[in-house]
Design an enzyme around this catalytic site. Sequence first.
Site, PDB file in Angstrom:
ATOM      1  CD  GLU A   1      10.780   3.279  -0.174  1.00  0.00           C
ATOM      2  OE1 GLU A   1      11.129   4.410  -0.549  1.00  0.00           O
ATOM      3  OE2 GLU A   1      10.732   2.943   1.025  1.00  0.00           O
TER       4      GLU A   1
ATOM      5  CD  GLU B   1       7.556   9.591   5.000  1.00  0.00           C
ATOM      6  OE1 GLU B   1       6.830   9.480   3.986  1.00  0.00           O
ATOM      7  OE2 GLU B   1       7.252  10.305   5.973  1.00  0.00           O
TER       8      GLU B   1
ATOM      9  CE1 TYR C   1      16.558   2.811   4.252  1.00  0.00           C
ATOM     10  CE2 TYR C   1      16.126   3.269   6.569  1.00  0.00           C
ATOM     11  CZ  TYR C   1      15.825   3.462   5.230  1.00  0.00           C
ATOM     12  OH  TYR C   1      14.805   4.306   4.876  1.00  0.00           O
TER      13      TYR C   1
ATOM     14  CG  HIS D   1      16.904   1.069  10.591  1.00  0.00           C
ATOM     15  ND1 HIS D   1      16.395   0.080   9.798  1.00  0.00           N
ATOM     16  CD2 HIS D   1      16.029   2.097  10.496  1.00  0.00           C
ATOM     17  CE1 HIS D   1      15.263   0.479   9.252  1.00  0.00           C
ATOM     18  NE2 HIS D   1      15.021   1.701   9.664  1.00  0.00           N
TER      19      HIS D   1
END
Length: 712
Positions: free
Chosen positions: A17, A94, A307, A352
Site C-alpha cells: 500500500e 480495507e 500491525y 492480528h
Amino acid sequence: MAKNSKKNNKVKLLIVESPAKANTIEKYLGEGYQVAASIGHLFDLPRSRMAIDIEHDFEPEYITIRGKAKILKELYKAAKKAESILLASDNDREGEAIAFHLKNAILKKYPDMDIKRIVFNEITPTAIRESVNHPGEIDEPKVIAQKARRILDRLVGYRLSPILWKKVKNGLSAGRVQSVALKLICDRDKLVDEFVPQEYWTIDAELAKGKKNIIAQLVALNGEKPVINSEKESQRILENLKGNLFKVVSIKEKAKTLKPQAPFTTSKLQQVAANRLGFTSRKTMRVAQSLYEGINIGKERVGLITYMRTDSTRVSDTAIEAVRKYLGENYPEALPEKPNNYTTGKKAQDAHEAIRPTYADKTPASLKSHLSSEQFKLYSIIWERFVSSQMTPAKSILKTIEVECKDALFRANASVVLEKGFQAVLKQLAPKEKSKALPVVKEGETLELVQFLPEQHYTQGPAHYTDASIIKALEENGIGRPSTYAPIISVLLDRYYVVRKNKKLMATVLGKIIDELLNKSFPDIVDLQFTAAMEERLDQVEEEQQDWVQMLRDFYTPFNEQVEHVMENLESIKGVLDEETEYTCEKCGKMMVKKLGRYGFFLACSGFPECMNSKPVPLADCPKEGCGGKIVAKSRQGSRGKTFYGCTNFPDCDFVTYAPPVDIKCPQCGYFLVEKSDKKRGDFKVCSNAACDYIHLKKEDEKEDENDGESD
C-alpha cells in the site's frame, strides 16, 4: 517504485500500500523481486453520485479514484514485465478490498497473469520471506464485508446529507458511525453543563513522630463518614478537637499484588497515548504507521512494531520465546516460570496479534538516536507494555495507621515496594504517584499535632470526552472497529461538528443542531444498540453467517421510508444561525452578518452575492493602548492548522495569545480574559496580560448565577 535489479529477466512483482513499506520490503527481498506501492485504494465509489443500484441487489459502481490513474498505469507497466504478482496490502478488510480490485484490474489487461495474495503481521525479514514462500488467495468473505460496510455508509450518507442541505445548511453531511459518536459527545456536554458543583471540605492532620511527619485524613466522626459542607462546619470540628491527644489505635499491613497488563490493542494504544503522551488518535496512528512500515537504523531498514490495527491481545509463540530470552538475560528475577496469557475480548475479531515490538531486544534507549521524538515516545510505551506483560507481578505492602482524637478517626496510608516485578522496565508508563514511607509507630503511642490542614473542594461532575475516553466509550458499546476510531474523531472535527479545546472534545452549535435533528428524525441511526448490532452483522458477513444483500435490504427499506417522510414533513431551520451584527462592511457600507461556515463562525456582508466580503469574527478588543484593533482567530502556516489569536492591525500590532479569548475585561488591568483548563481547577479564565495574576474560577460564575436568581 523500486528499480528492477535484473534488467533482462522477468521478476516477481510485489504490491504493497505505501512507498515506505515498499522501501523496507525491497531491502529484505533483494534481486528477483520488484516492489511497488498502490498508495491505498485505487478504486472506489464516485463522489458525485450514489452509485449504488438499489433495485439490483445494491450492486456498487466502482471507478478509478481521481488522481490515481497515473499510479495504476505504472502498476500495469510493472505487471507487464513480471512473471507473477504478489498482492501484499494490509491484512484487514480495507487491505483485502484493495487487493481484490487490483487483481481484477490487472487480470483484465493480462488474463494469464499468476496473481497471489500474501499477508504478514510484521515487516521483518523472517516474516516477509515466510509470507512470500507461502502465498494464498484473496479472502472473498472479507472483501464482501468491506463492500457491505462501504455500501451501508454510502446509503446513509447520501440519503441523509440532502436533508441537512435542504433543512439546515448547504454543504453539510452525515455519517452512520460518526453520528453515534456525535450523540455521545452531545449527551456528555449536556451532563457537564447541567452539573452544579457542591462545596465540601476535607480535614487532614499533620502529625509528628520524631523528625518524621505523617499526613492523616479525617475518615470518621462518631463512627460515621464525615460530611463537611462549609468552612463553618470544618472550623466547628477543629475547635472541638483542639487540645486533645492523637493516639495510635491501629496499625495494619496488607500485601498487594499488581499484575502486568496485556499488550496493546489499537484502542488501548490510542487511549494510553492520549493520556500519557497527549497524542490525538490521528497522531498516534500516523506515528505507529511509520514504526510499522520501517525506520532506517544505521545501514538497515527495520519495521519496529507489528500491525497497528488490531483488537486482539494474542501474541505469537515466536515473540513470547524472544521476550522471555531477553528477560532471562536482563531481568531474570522478574521472569515467570511460564508465559503470561491474556484473554481477548468476546467481540474481538482476533485477525492480528497485539501491537508489540518486532524485536524485544531493540530497547527504546538503543533506538533513540534513530527516532523522532514522537516515534521514540510511542515506541517506548509499546515496548514497555509488551515486555512488562511477560514479567512477574509487582508486590508491595500497604501500611495503614489509624489515629484517634476524641470522637474523630484519622487515617494515613503508604505503600512499600517489596518486588518491582514488571514495573522494573517501566519509564514512560511508570506509576505517576509515589507514596512516602510512614514512620515506625506503636499502638497506644501518642503523636504530636503540628497543624490541621482543612481544604475546600467542589464535587467533580462528568468530564467532557477526550480522544481517549470517546474511543473507550465507542469500544465498550461495540461501535466502530480498530481501523475506524481515529477517522471517526477526525471527521467530526473536520466537519466542525466538534472542536478540540484543551484536549476536550466538545460539540459546536452546528453539531448540537445536527444531533438534535438526527435524534428526533432518525432515532435508530444514532441508537447505540442498533449501531452495535449493525457492526455485528457486518462481522457475520465476513464469517459467512449473514447474506450481505439481505442485511442491506433489511436496513434500507424502513430507512428509506423514514427519509422520504422527514424530507417532506420536517420544518426548515435554514438561516436560524445567522445573526445581525454592529459591524459595517468596509467595501460597500452594508451591515455584516454573523454566519456559520465549514470552519466556524465568520462575518459576511449582507449584500451577498453582489458583495463577497467576509472576515473573521472579532473576539475581543486589542488591549494594546492606542491600537484600536480587534482580536481574531488565525492559523499559523506550516503548523497543521494550529489556531492562535492575533490583532487585525498586524503587522503594526504584534499582540498574540494562544488561549481562546473571552470578551470580558479583567477587573484589575482591563485586558480581556482567556480560557484555560487544568486538572486541579477545571475550566477557568485568566487575564491575557502576562503581568497580571487575575484568575476567575468556574464556581464564581455559579455563585453569580445564584445571586442573580435571588435578586429576581
